[in-house]
Scaffold this active site. Structure first.
Site, PDB file in Angstrom:
ATOM      1  N   LEU A   1      48.612  40.691  41.716  1.00 36.82           N
ATOM      2  CA  LEU A   1      47.648  41.021  40.673  1.00 36.82           C
ATOM      3  C   LEU A   1      47.889  42.480  40.300  1.00 36.82           C
ATOM      4  O   LEU A   1      47.957  43.343  41.189  1.00 36.82           O
ATOM      5  CB  LEU A   1      46.216  40.852  41.193  1.00 36.82           C
TER       6      LEU A   1
ATOM      7  N   HIS B   1      40.262  15.832  36.355  1.00 28.12           N
ATOM      8  CA  HIS B   1      41.143  17.001  36.452  1.00 28.12           C
ATOM      9  C   HIS B   1      41.517  17.518  35.066  1.00 28.12           C
ATOM     10  O   HIS B   1      41.464  18.710  34.801  1.00 28.12           O
ATOM     11  CB  HIS B   1      42.409  16.671  37.252  1.00 28.12           C
TER      12      HIS B   1
ATOM     13  N   GLU C   1      51.133  42.063  48.363  1.00 24.20           N
ATOM     14  CA  GLU C   1      49.868  42.798  48.225  1.00 24.20           C
ATOM     15  C   GLU C   1      48.945  42.380  49.352  1.00 24.20           C
ATOM     16  O   GLU C   1      49.347  41.631  50.241  1.00 24.20           O
ATOM     17  CB  GLU C   1      49.236  42.527  46.855  1.00 24.20           C
TER      18      GLU C   1
ATOM     19  N   TYR D   1      37.867  35.778  36.820  1.00 21.25           N
ATOM     20  CA  TYR D   1      36.780  36.709  37.137  1.00 21.25           C
ATOM     21  C   TYR D   1      37.263  38.146  37.143  1.00 21.25           C
ATOM     22  O   TYR D   1      38.465  38.411  37.113  1.00 21.25           O
ATOM     23  CB  TYR D   1      36.150  36.353  38.485  1.00 21.25           C
TER      24      TYR D   1
ATOM     25  N   ARG E   1      33.460  15.131  35.690  1.00 18.00           N
ATOM     26  CA  ARG E   1      34.551  15.563  36.566  1.00 18.00           C
ATOM     27  C   ARG E   1      35.831  14.720  36.419  1.00 18.00           C
ATOM     28  O   ARG E   1      35.870  13.549  36.788  1.00 18.00           O
ATOM     29  CB  ARG E   1      34.101  15.535  38.033  1.00 18.00           C
TER      30      ARG E   1
ATOM     31  N   ARG F   1      41.985  42.615  31.010  1.00 16.87           N
ATOM     32  CA  ARG F   1      42.612  41.734  32.011  1.00 16.87           C
ATOM     33  C   ARG F   1      41.915  40.385  32.055  1.00 16.87           C
ATOM     34  O   ARG F   1      42.555  39.343  32.212  1.00 16.87           O
ATOM     35  CB  ARG F   1      42.610  42.395  33.394  1.00 16.87           C
TER      36      ARG F   1
HETATM   37  N1  PDD Z   1      40.004  42.111  44.244  1.00 13.43           N
HETATM   38  N2  PDD Z   1      45.087  42.083  44.515  1.00 13.43           N
HETATM   39  C1  PDD Z   1      44.192  41.100  44.733  1.00 13.43           C
HETATM   40  C2  PDD Z   1      44.672  39.785  45.237  1.00 13.43           C
HETATM   41  C3  PDD Z   1      42.824  41.330  44.469  1.00 13.43           C
HETATM   42  O1  PDD Z   1      41.922  40.347  44.664  1.00 13.43           O
HETATM   43  C4  PDD Z   1      42.403  42.613  44.015  1.00 13.43           C
HETATM   44  C5  PDD Z   1      40.966  42.916  43.707  1.00 13.43           C
HETATM   45  C6  PDD Z   1      43.370  43.600  43.814  1.00 13.43           C
HETATM   46  C7  PDD Z   1      43.017  44.968  43.297  1.00 13.43           C
HETATM   47  O2  PDD Z   1      42.658  44.915  41.935  1.00 13.43           O
HETATM   48  P1  PDD Z   1      41.653  45.961  41.279  1.00 13.43           P
HETATM   49  O3  PDD Z   1      42.194  47.316  41.574  1.00 13.43           O
HETATM   50  O4  PDD Z   1      41.686  45.620  39.847  1.00 13.43           O
HETATM   51  O5  PDD Z   1      40.304  45.752  41.924  1.00 13.43           O
HETATM   52  C8  PDD Z   1      44.706  43.301  44.061  1.00 13.43           C
HETATM   53  C9  PDD Z   1      38.614  42.250  43.875  1.00 13.43           C
HETATM   54  C10 PDD Z   1      38.070  43.621  44.076  1.00 13.43           C
HETATM   55  C11 PDD Z   1      37.809  41.177  44.576  1.00 13.43           C
HETATM   56  O6  PDD Z   1      38.237  40.028  44.495  1.00 13.43           O
HETATM   57  O7  PDD Z   1      36.763  41.470  45.151  1.00 13.43           O
END
Ligand code: PDD
Length: 283
Positions: free
Chosen positions: A200, A100, A176, A31, A98, A50
């Protein structure tokens, strides 16, 4: 409000996702969350690139081009007259009985919708508190996968502790946040975890580091320890929806002066200026 379902715009109530969609049953998909400013999808190209990368990593082949998808998303934003908000875009492997394992030839299911966002202005101005938690996620955090169970569990823990975010620690190092990237400022240098499979690579992160470069702000892509995090001069987080939010207390401990710091404010201003210039309508 229209939604996009497999290339077609329709009312949300008409969008029928199958109960054996693998995204629904296995979290088998990827997503993106994209910010809309002034009716424009900010850093759209980066988000779509991405998405394709995440899809490729889990073996989902998309039969349409990045350009086609981008034009469909723009159409969705226009038809919903969304000036300021967000767009959620999801691709699942498809529907199948369904099991896996999966057979070749499934048709990926693509859904997208727009939603309003309340800009977290208070948090951006005053800063927020965070907690720390063990990073017990899998080792492919570089894939923006639908599997967010651990992130959800820990974000909820933060929420119940009246904190905005949980900062994850793996092997003693800050990786993070549950839905954001984390930055630590010490002696005028901004530190953030390098791009590996443990985080990420946020689009906001890429943007922010680019802006640091352009504005002569010192940064290093180096993981810091939990002690260094707690002993920082400033801490901030970034994401598409949060933009740049100062973290002024962690695990009940005050960070730096306890107020948003100067480097954080510089980064906030740089990002706001970049958003304004990139989403100004060309007449
Ligand atoms: N989340 N790290 C994680 C685990 C994230 O889920 C996100 C973003 C980021 C920041 O990525 P970006 O700058 O591309 O939004 C880092 C989104 C916003 C969400 O799941 O709502």
């Amino acid at each position: 409000m229209k939604v996009l379902f497999n290339g077609r715009l329709m009312e949300r109530g008409e969008c029928a996702v199958d109960i054996e969609d693998r995204g629904y049953q296995f979290g088998d998909g990827v997503y993106e969350v994209i910010r809309i400013y002034n009716g424009i999808l900010f850093t759209l190209g980066e988000h779509i690139a991405r998405l394709y990368k995440s899809a490729a990593e889990i073996g989902i082949d998309l039969s349409f081009s990045e350009a086609e998808l981008k034009s469909q998303l723009k159409e969705l934003v226009d038809i919903n007259q969304m000036r300021d908000g967000g767009l959620y875009l999801q691709v699942t492997r498809g529907k199948a009985p369904r099991k896996h394992q999966y057979e070749a030839g499934l048709t990926p299911q693509v859904t997208a919708y727009t939603f309003p966002i309340q800009k977290p202005e208070k948090e951006q101005q005053n800063g927020v508190s965070a907690i720390t938690a063990d990073d017990m996620r899998w080792l492919r955090c570089d894939i923006k996968s639908l599997n967010l169970l651990y992130n959800v569990m820990i974000k909820q823990k933060a929420h119940e502790a009246s904190s905005f975010e949980a900062i994850l620690i793996r092997d003693g190092l800050v990786t993070e946040g549950t839905s954001s990237n984390v930055y630590v400022v010490k002696q005028n240098v901004i530190y953030t975890h390098p791009v590996t499979t443990l985080i990420l690579n946020g689009i906001t992160r890429m943007k922010v580091l680019q802006l640091c470069e352009q504005n002569g702000l010192n940064f290093e892509e180096k993981a810091v320890t939990k002690d260094e995090l707690l002993d920082a001069d400033e801490v901030f987080i970034t994401s598409t929806t949060a933009e740049v939010i100062p973290v002024t207390s962690i695990d009940g401990q005050t960070i730096g002066s306890g107020a948003p710091g100067p480097l954080t404010k510089n980064v906030q201003t740089a990002l706001q200026n970049s958003i304004l210039s990139e989403t100004a309508k060309t007449v």
